[in-house]
Design a protein around this motif. Structure first.
Motif, PDB file in Angstrom:
ATOM      1  N   GLU A   1      50.946  37.535   4.666  1.00 53.97           N
ATOM      2  CA  GLU A   1      50.161  36.739   3.573  1.00 53.97           C
ATOM      3  C   GLU A   1      51.255  36.224   2.801  1.00 53.97           C
ATOM      4  O   GLU A   1      52.273  36.489   2.500  1.00 53.97           O
ATOM      5  CB  GLU A   1      49.326  37.934   2.696  1.00 53.97           C
TER       6      GLU A   1
ATOM      7  N   HIS B   1      56.914  29.376   7.087  1.00 49.73           N
ATOM      8  CA  HIS B   1      56.944  30.366   7.625  1.00 49.73           C
ATOM      9  C   HIS B   1      56.187  30.570   9.034  1.00 49.73           C
ATOM     10  O   HIS B   1      56.746  31.458  10.118  1.00 49.73           O
ATOM     11  CB  HIS B   1      57.288  31.920   6.902  1.00 49.73           C
ATOM     12  N   GLY B   2      55.189  30.327   8.887  1.00 50.68           N
ATOM     13  CA  GLY B   2      54.195  30.541  10.249  1.00 50.68           C
ATOM     14  C   GLY B   2      53.981  29.075  10.986  1.00 50.68           C
ATOM     15  O   GLY B   2      53.007  29.111  11.799  1.00 50.68           O
TER      16      GLY B   2
ATOM     17  N   VAL C   1      60.220  45.816   9.006  1.00 52.35           N
ATOM     18  CA  VAL C   1      60.679  45.655  10.485  1.00 52.35           C
ATOM     19  C   VAL C   1      61.944  46.876  10.665  1.00 52.35           C
ATOM     20  O   VAL C   1      62.009  47.248  11.848  1.00 52.35           O
ATOM     21  CB  VAL C   1      61.386  44.265  10.586  1.00 52.35           C
TER      22      VAL C   1
ATOM     23  N   ILE D   1      57.428  34.755   1.361  1.00 51.12           N
ATOM     24  CA  ILE D   1      56.848  34.411   2.614  1.00 51.12           C
ATOM     25  C   ILE D   1      55.857  33.088   2.190  1.00 51.12           C
ATOM     26  O   ILE D   1      55.264  32.912   1.236  1.00 51.12           O
ATOM     27  CB  ILE D   1      55.941  35.383   3.272  1.00 51.12           C
TER      28      ILE D   1
ATOM     29  N   LEU E   1      65.612  37.877  10.259  1.00 54.86           N
ATOM     30  CA  LEU E   1      64.888  39.075   9.668  1.00 54.86           C
ATOM     31  C   LEU E   1      64.244  39.799  11.189  1.00 54.86           C
ATOM     32  O   LEU E   1      64.531  40.891  11.025  1.00 54.86           O
ATOM     33  CB  LEU E   1      63.864  38.700   8.976  1.00 54.86           C
ATOM     34  N   PHE E   2      63.672  39.088  11.991  1.00 50.91           N
ATOM     35  CA  PHE E   2      63.192  40.130  13.181  1.00 50.91           C
ATOM     36  C   PHE E   2      64.164  40.358  14.225  1.00 50.91           C
ATOM     37  O   PHE E   2      64.227  41.510  14.589  1.00 50.91           O
ATOM     38  CB  PHE E   2      61.942  39.206  13.620  1.00 50.91           C
TER      39      PHE E   2
ATOM     40  N   LEU F   1      63.444  32.433  10.029  1.00 44.57           N
ATOM     41  CA  LEU F   1      62.922  33.986   9.795  1.00 44.57           C
ATOM     42  C   LEU F   1      62.988  34.756  11.135  1.00 44.57           C
ATOM     43  O   LEU F   1      63.517  35.851  11.019  1.00 44.57           O
ATOM     44  CB  LEU F   1      61.326  34.006   9.210  1.00 44.57           C
TER      45      LEU F   1
ATOM     46  N   ILE G   1      59.937  39.071   0.771  1.00 44.89           N
ATOM     47  CA  ILE G   1      60.527  39.100   2.097  1.00 44.89           C
ATOM     48  C   ILE G   1      61.575  40.526   2.405  1.00 44.89           C
ATOM     49  O   ILE G   1      61.616  40.866   3.500  1.00 44.89           O
ATOM     50  CB  ILE G   1      61.782  37.862   2.289  1.00 44.89           C
TER      51      ILE G   1
ATOM     52  N   GLY H   1      53.307  34.707  -0.061  1.00 41.18           N
ATOM     53  CA  GLY H   1      53.528  35.230  -1.194  1.00 41.18           C
ATOM     54  C   GLY H   1      54.189  36.380  -1.016  1.00 41.18           C
ATOM     55  O   GLY H   1      54.725  37.136  -1.866  1.00 41.18           O
ATOM     56  N   LEU H   2      54.281  37.188   0.142  1.00 42.43           N
ATOM     57  CA  LEU H   2      54.750  38.537   0.425  1.00 42.43           C
ATOM     58  C   LEU H   2      56.374  38.417   0.031  1.00 42.43           C
ATOM     59  O   LEU H   2      56.886  37.236   0.852  1.00 42.43           O
ATOM     60  CB  LEU H   2      54.527  38.718   1.730  1.00 42.43           C
TER      61      LEU H   2
ATOM     62  N   THR I   1      54.529  35.609  14.826  1.00 44.51           N
ATOM     63  CA  THR I   1      54.602  35.488  13.292  1.00 44.51           C
ATOM     64  C   THR I   1      53.448  34.466  12.882  1.00 44.51           C
ATOM     65  O   THR I   1      53.671  33.251  13.446  1.00 44.51           O
ATOM     66  CB  THR I   1      56.036  35.533  12.873  1.00 44.51           C
ATOM     67  N   LYS I   2      52.584  34.932  12.477  1.00 48.16           N
ATOM     68  CA  LYS I   2      51.622  33.897  11.592  1.00 48.16           C
ATOM     69  C   LYS I   2      51.603  34.372  10.124  1.00 48.16           C
ATOM     70  O   LYS I   2      51.746  35.421   9.667  1.00 48.16           O
ATOM     71  CB  LYS I   2      50.247  34.317  12.272  1.00 48.16           C
ATOM     72  N   VAL I   3      51.406  33.257   9.668  1.00 43.07           N
ATOM     73  CA  VAL I   3      51.257  33.157   7.947  1.00 43.07           C
ATOM     74  C   VAL I   3      49.726  32.594   7.511  1.00 43.07           C
ATOM     75  O   VAL I   3      49.419  31.802   8.082  1.00 43.07           O
ATOM     76  CB  VAL I   3      52.240  32.530   7.316  1.00 43.07           C
TER      77      VAL I   3
ATOM     78  N   GLU J   1      65.241  32.314   1.014  1.00 44.44           N
ATOM     79  CA  GLU J   1      64.035  32.457   0.490  1.00 44.44           C
ATOM     80  C   GLU J   1      63.715  33.957  -0.013  1.00 44.44           C
ATOM     81  O   GLU J   1      64.204  34.790   0.643  1.00 44.44           O
ATOM     82  CB  GLU J   1      62.925  32.145   1.750  1.00 44.44           C
TER      83      GLU J   1
END
Lengths: 338, 338
Positions: B100, A10-11, B112, A6, A24-25, A20, B105, B102-103, B131-133, A3
Motif C-alpha cells: 500500500e 515503486h510498482g 522480507v 512506498i 531490498l528484496f 527496490l 520501507i 505510504g507503507l 511487487t505491485k503498489v 526513500e
C-alpha cells in the motif's frame, strides 16, 4: 535520496521499482535463481535432468474490465507469457484471490469464467487456488495472484546472459495498446476507432519462433514500463548496448494520438501480448518469418540490434536521423496497469 | 439463500468459503487436480516419473506483526506446511507483494528479512518474486502471496481419499495458539503468561513422521477454521465418520480462558504449526513416538479415529461423557487471521 515510504512509482516497472527489488528484496533472499533477474526462474530438478520454469505475478489492474480483457484473462496471460519468455512450455497455474468485502458475486463469476477460458486457450490448467477476503476499504474488488510452472524443452537455453553483440532485435507487433486501452477506460477517453488491449497468451507464438530459430538468445514481454524498460533491463543484464530504429516500432494511430495528448512516450507504455526477441543474425530472417506467420505476430518487425558499444545503454535513431537515449522510465507512468 | 455479495465469512475457512469454492471457482476451472481438494495439488510430470506438489496462499493477516511471528514468516510457514501435508519435500517458493502506498520501507525490510530467515530454517529457496503498489486505502500495508513447489518422494501417496475406517487420528500439539495470539495483539488483550503463535515450518516434523510411519494415509494442518474445519473437510472428502475425545485435545490455559471469555470453541481457532495425521492402527504407536521425538511435536496426542459410522460427520466425546457434533464453523470467526 533513500526513500522512506512506498510510493506508487515503486510498482510502476521503472527505475524506482528496480531499485527496490535490487536493494531490498534480493539481498536477504539471495540465491542463484533470483539473481537471474528473468521473467521466470529456471531451475534444474536434481536427478530428473529436467528444467522447470517458475514465475509469479499479482494483478491489481484498475478497472477490472477493460476493452479487450479483464483482470481474469490478464492474470492468465501475464503468467503464461512470463513462462513462455523463458522458453518453457507453460503447464500449470495457481490462482489466489484477495476479494474486498461487498464485491458482487456476479463480477467474480465473470472474472473466474474469463480465467477458465484464457487457461483453456493457452493450454494450461489451474491446479490450486486460495481465497481471502479483506474488509471494505482494504482492497479494490479483486486482486489476483497467478503463479505458473512450466517445463523447458531439452536444449532450449534462453536468458539475458545469452545476448551477444550483433543479435538482431525483433518485436512482434505494435506497442502501447494495453496501457492506452486501459487508460481510456479509466479516464473515459474516446477514440474514433476502438482500441483494444493486446492481452493474449504468447506461448504459441514462442513455440513457432523457437521451431524456426532454435538458437534464439533471449525473449522478453514488454509489460510495465513498456519496451523502454524491457530493453534497458536487458542491456544492463547482458552488458551490451542496444540500438533501435524509432520509425520501425509500430504504434497504432490511436495510441500515438493519446500519447501525444498525454505527454507519454509510447515506448514506455505497457503491452500484454507482445514480445521482443534477440536472435543471432543467421536465424533472424527465419525468426521474423515465423513470427509473421502466427496470428499474434503478423505485424512483427526488426527494430534494431545489440552492440558492444555503449554497454547498458539503449539508443534510438529518431525519425529525423539523430540518436536519443531511451531511458529507463522513472516516476509513476500509468499506475495499476496490470 | 444465494449470496449476492462477498462477505468477510467468505474468507474465514468455514462453510461459506467452502461453498464459494465449490460453486463458483471449481466448476469453470474444473480439472483432476482441483478436484483433489487437498492443501497442495499433486501432479505427475509426464515422462519424468516424478510427482510434484504445488500450493498457493495469499496472506492478509492483521496486524502485520504478532506475538511469535509476522506476515513474512507466516507466509513462508503457511505454504511450506501445505506442501508438507501432501507428503512433498518443499523446495521452492515464489513471493509476490501487494504494497500500500505510504507503507514505511523499514517495515517492509523487517518482513522480507523474516521471510528470508523462515525460508532458510525450512530449507526452501524463494526463487521468483513480484511487487505491485496500490493507492492508499486500497490495501493494508502488505499482502503477500507465496506459492510453493515440492517433490513427492517415490512411494509416498497421501491424501483424503486414502483415509480408511479404523485409522487413528493424531494431533501434533495444542490448538488455538495462533488465532488467540493474533487476536490478543489486535484487541489489546493481556494474558498472565505470554501466548505466542505456533507458526512454524512442519516439513521436518512430517519427514520424521513418514520415516516412522510410511503408510500414513492423510495429513492436514488445521489453519483457518481450526481443527473443526479440517476434520469436517476430511470426513466429507473421505466419506468416513470421525470421532474424537474432546478431553484429549490439548488447549493452553490462556487459549481456553480467551475462548471462554469470547465465546469461541478452541476447535475452530486457527493454528499455523500443528498437523493432524490419519495413520493405520498398526503404525500408530510408531507415528506418535516419532512426532513426540521432534521439537514441534512434543505434545502430540492420539485424539480419535475414523469410522464407517456416520460418514461425513465429526463427533466429539465430551468431558462429561456425552457426544456432540463438531460442526463445520460458519460465519465470520476471526477474520484475517492468516
Amino acid at each position: 535520496m533513500k526513500e522512506n515510504y512506498i510510493r506508487m512509482a515503486h510498482g510502476a516497472g521503472g527505475r524506482m521499482m528496480n531499485e527496490l527489488i535490487r536493494t531490498l528484496f534480493v539481498p536477504p533472499l539471495d540465491n542463484e535463481y533470483l539473481r537471474q533477474m528473468a521473467d521466470a526462474a529456471r531451475i534444474q530438478i536434481a536427478d530428473l535432468g529436467a528444467h522447470i520454469a517458475i514465475s509469479t505475478d499479482s494483478f491489481v489492474i484498475r478497472p477490472l474490465f477493460f476493452p479487450g480483457g479483464n483482470i481474469g484473462s490478464l492474470a492468465v496471460h501475464g503468467t503464461v507469457n512470463d513462462l513462455a519468455m523463458s522458453g518453457a512450455r507453460p503447464l500449470w497455474l495457481t490462482a489466489s484471490f484477495i476479494l474486498e468485502e461487498g464485491l458482487d458475486i456476479e463480477t467474480l463469476e465473470r472474472v473466474v469464467r474469463a480465467m477458465a477460458e484464457a487457461a483453456h486457450e493457452a493450454g494450461v490448467q489451474i491446479v490450486a487456488g486460495d481465497t481471502k477476503v479483506v474488509e471494505r476499504g482494504h482492497g479494490d474488488g479483486i486482486y489476483i495472484n497467478t503463479t505458473g510452472f512450466g517445463v523447458v524443452p531439452d536444449g532450449i537455453v534462453i536468458g539475458p546472459e545469452r545476448i551477444r553483440p550483433g543479435d538482431i532485435v525483433l518485436l512482434s507487433g505494435s506497442v502501447g495498446d494495453h496501457g492506452i486501452a486501459v487508460l481510456s477506460q479509466r479516464e473515459g477517453l474516446a477514440f474514433e476507432t476502438e482500441l483494444l488491449s493486446d492481452s493474449a497468451p504468447l506461448n504459441g507464438l514462442v513455440e513457432a519462433l523457437l521451431a524456426a530459430a532454435p538458437h534464439t538468445h533471449c525473449l522478453r514481454d514488454p509489460t510495465r514500463g513498456g519496451l523502454a524498460a524491457a530493453l534497458n533491463e536487458l542491456a544492463g543484464a547482458a552488458c551490451v548496448g542496444i540500438e533501435i530504429e524509432e520509425a520501425a516500432v509500430p504504434v497504432r494511430p490511436a495510441v500515438a494520438a493519446a500519447c501525444e495528448m498525454l505527454g507519454f512516450d509510447p515506448l514506455t507504455v505497457a503491452n500484454e501480448g507482445k514480445l521482443v526477441a534477440f536472435v543471432p543474425p543467421e536465424e533472424a530472417d527465419e525468426a521474423l518469418a515465423a513470427l509473421r506467420s502466427h496470428p499474434l505476430g503478423q505485424e512483427a518487425v526488426r527494430i534494431g540490434f545489440a552492440t558492444e558499444e555503449h554497454p547498458g545503454l539503449v539508443l534510438a535513431r529518431t525519425h529525423i536521423g539523430g540518436r536519443r537515449v531511451v531511458d529507463m522510465p522513472t516516476g509513476e507512468l500509468l499506475p495499476r496497469i496490470c
